[in-house]
Design a protein around this motif. Structure first.
Motif, PDB file in Angstrom:
ATOM      1  N   ASN A   1      91.893  39.271  93.942  1.00 18.02           N
ATOM      2  CA  ASN A   1      92.143  38.385  95.078  1.00 18.02           C
ATOM      3  C   ASN A   1      93.629  38.418  95.392  1.00 18.02           C
ATOM      4  OD1 ASN A   1      89.428  37.475  95.270  1.00 18.02           O
ATOM      5  ND2 ASN A   1      89.790  36.107  93.539  1.00 18.02           N
ATOM      6  N   ILE A   2      93.964  38.673  96.642  1.00 17.60           N
ATOM      7  CA  ILE A   2      95.361  38.839  97.049  1.00 17.60           C
ATOM      8  C   ILE A   2      95.905  37.530  97.613  1.00 17.60           C
ATOM      9  CG2 ILE A   2      96.916  40.078  98.600  1.00 17.60           C
ATOM     10  CD1 ILE A   2      95.037  42.472  98.424  1.00 17.60           C
ATOM     11  N   HIS A   3      97.119  37.185  97.178  1.00 20.42           N
ATOM     12  CA  HIS A   3      97.784  35.959  97.627  1.00 20.42           C
ATOM     13  C   HIS A   3      98.994  36.240  98.517  1.00 20.42           C
ATOM     14  CE1 HIS A   3      95.994  33.004  94.540  1.00 20.42           C
ATOM     15  NE2 HIS A   3      95.380  34.157  94.359  1.00 20.42           N
ATOM     16  N   GLY A   4      99.503  37.471  98.497  1.00 20.06           N
ATOM     17  CA  GLY A   4     100.679  37.753  99.314  1.00 20.06           C
ATOM     18  C   GLY A   4     101.304  39.082  98.979  1.00 20.06           C
ATOM     19  N   PHE A   5     102.392  39.390  99.696  1.00 20.80           N
ATOM     20  CA  PHE A   5     103.013  40.709  99.599  1.00 20.80           C
ATOM     21  C   PHE A   5     104.540  40.597  99.529  1.00 20.80           C
ATOM     22  CE2 PHE A   5      99.176  40.829 102.160  1.00 20.80           C
ATOM     23  CZ  PHE A   5      98.417  41.773 101.468  1.00 20.80           C
ATOM     24  N   ASP A   6     105.119  41.582  98.888  1.00 20.62           N
ATOM     25  CA  ASP A   6     106.563  41.807  98.950  1.00 20.62           C
ATOM     26  C   ASP A   6     106.747  43.146  99.646  1.00 20.62           C
ATOM     27  OD1 ASP A   6     109.237  42.311  98.625  1.00 20.62           O
ATOM     28  OD2 ASP A   6     109.252  42.164  96.442  1.00 20.62           O
ATOM     29  N   VAL A   7     107.226  43.092 100.870  1.00 15.18           N
ATOM     30  CA  VAL A   7     107.546  44.307 101.628  1.00 15.18           C
ATOM     31  C   VAL A   7     109.057  44.438 101.586  1.00 15.18           C
ATOM     32  CG1 VAL A   7     107.326  45.508 103.827  1.00 15.18           C
ATOM     33  CG2 VAL A   7     105.501  43.970 103.062  1.00 15.18           C
ATOM     34  N   ASP A   8     109.521  45.280 100.681  1.00 17.43           N
ATOM     35  CA  ASP A   8     110.955  45.364 100.378  1.00 17.43           C
ATOM     36  C   ASP A   8     111.592  46.493 101.180  1.00 17.43           C
ATOM     37  OD1 ASP A   8     113.465  45.314  99.277  1.00 17.43           O
ATOM     38  OD2 ASP A   8     112.802  45.391  97.192  1.00 17.43           O
TER      39      ASP A   8
END
Length: 332
Positions: free
Chosen positions: A78-85
């Motif tokens: 289950n995905i809660h969010g992302f880090d797009v660096d």
């Protein structure tokens, strides 16, 4: 805001994540997206196609409005969010990004992921990102998913991509195949909830698969100058009756703990430290001496089913891996 610090990077290369396909990777390959760290910059380093960049970078788009990359998650969840660096991508970062996801368990050939019949679901709508920044983008938890598609608008470069969430093991299959397994393992849904100190390395390393690569691939606290001791708390992927533990101090030679102890409790549904207040902890391993650069195996006291384990290290130092083997509860 999503608390990424307590979540697992489901896309991690270390956990088996892979960048499978991209519309364009003229300046820098898609595989860089999942590598550790934030990416580096080397002034004056060029390739035949242009400036060398430590990330994924497409050419300047003259037609169309987007590029995309399909990523197979290392572990479904289950995905809660992302880090797009976009670290070091300053004049060449995308303006916006979006993420779609799909749940396709088992092996899938690339051709099956590129067809129109794939049921991609948008879980992050087009969102602005800043150049040279860790763009932390939370979403309403959703899943489970096995693959994600990162889309950048209209083109440009991203240094690293992280998909933070919670692992969702296939317990029906695991219970068919195993009577005893490592209930703390990240691939079985284990989570390191908290630690007293993470000055030198991340507590989440403790439950990664395989042996540690070096000291930075374990959990290490700073040198304690006052009284007390350090500790770490693990939530098991599934409650169970623990039987033995492996406490590995590999690579820690002049900085391993003098000793350690283990306590456990049954606190069903406790997802954070606040929910553990007042928990009835029971000793399952008394304070026991440790050695440098050694994988220790200890039998554990039988206190019945448990869901959380607290390891105390005296007074401080580093531990590479913590394994907690037990019989998982069925129906838990």
């Amino acid at each position: 805001m999503t608390d990424f610090d307590r979540l697992i990077d489901l896309a991690s290369e270390r956990l088996g994540g892979a960048a499978l396909w991209a519309t364009d990777e003229f300046f820098a390959p898609k595989e860089n997206l999942l590598k550790p760290g934030r990416g580096i910059f080397v002034p004056g380093k060029y390739t035949d196609n242009g400036k060398w960049m430590d990330g994924w970078e497409s050419r300047r788009r003259r037609e169309g409005d987007r590029d995309c990359c399909i990523i197979r998650l290392g572990l479904p969840g289950n995905i809660h969010g992302f880090d797009v660096d976009t670290n070091h991508f300053l004049g060449n970062a995308p303006a916006r990004v979006s993420v779609d996801a799909v749940n396709l368990p088992g092996y899938r050939p690339l051709s099956s992921l590129l067809g129109d019949e794939v049921g991609w679901t948008e879980i992050l709508p087009p969102s602005n990102v800043q150049p040279g920044s860790q763009n932390l983008l939370g979403i309403a938890p959703s899943g489970p998913f096995t693959h994600v598609k990162l889309t950048i608008y209209p083109d440009g470069g991203v240094a690293r991509f992280r998909a933070y969430g919670e692992v969702t093991p296939d317990w029906s299959q695991l219970l068919l195949e195993h009577r005893v397994l490592d209930l703390a393992a990240v691939e079985h849904g284990g989570v390191v909830l908290a630690a007293s100190d993470e000055f030198f390395s991340d507590r989440r390393n403790l439950i990664l698969p395989g042996p540690s690569r070096d000291m930075g691939d374990g959990w290490e606290s700073r040198r304690r100058r006052g009284p007390g001791h350090d500790w770490v708390i693990v939530r098991l992927g599934r409650p169970g009756a623990l039987r033995r533990t492996e406490i590995d101090t590999q690579h820690f030679k002049g900085n391993f703990p003098e000793s350690c102890s283990l306590e456990a409790c049954l606190a069903l549904g406790a997802q954070n430290m606040e929910a553990l207040e007042g928990a009835a902890w029971k000793e399952i391993l008394p304070r026991t001496k440790l050695e440098a650069h050694t994988r220790h195996t200890f039998a554990l006291a039988d206190v019945g089913p448990v869901s959380h384990v607290r390891m105390r290290i005296f007074p401080d130092g580093g531990v590479a891996r913590l394994r907690l083997y037990g019989a998982p509860l069925e129906g838990a």
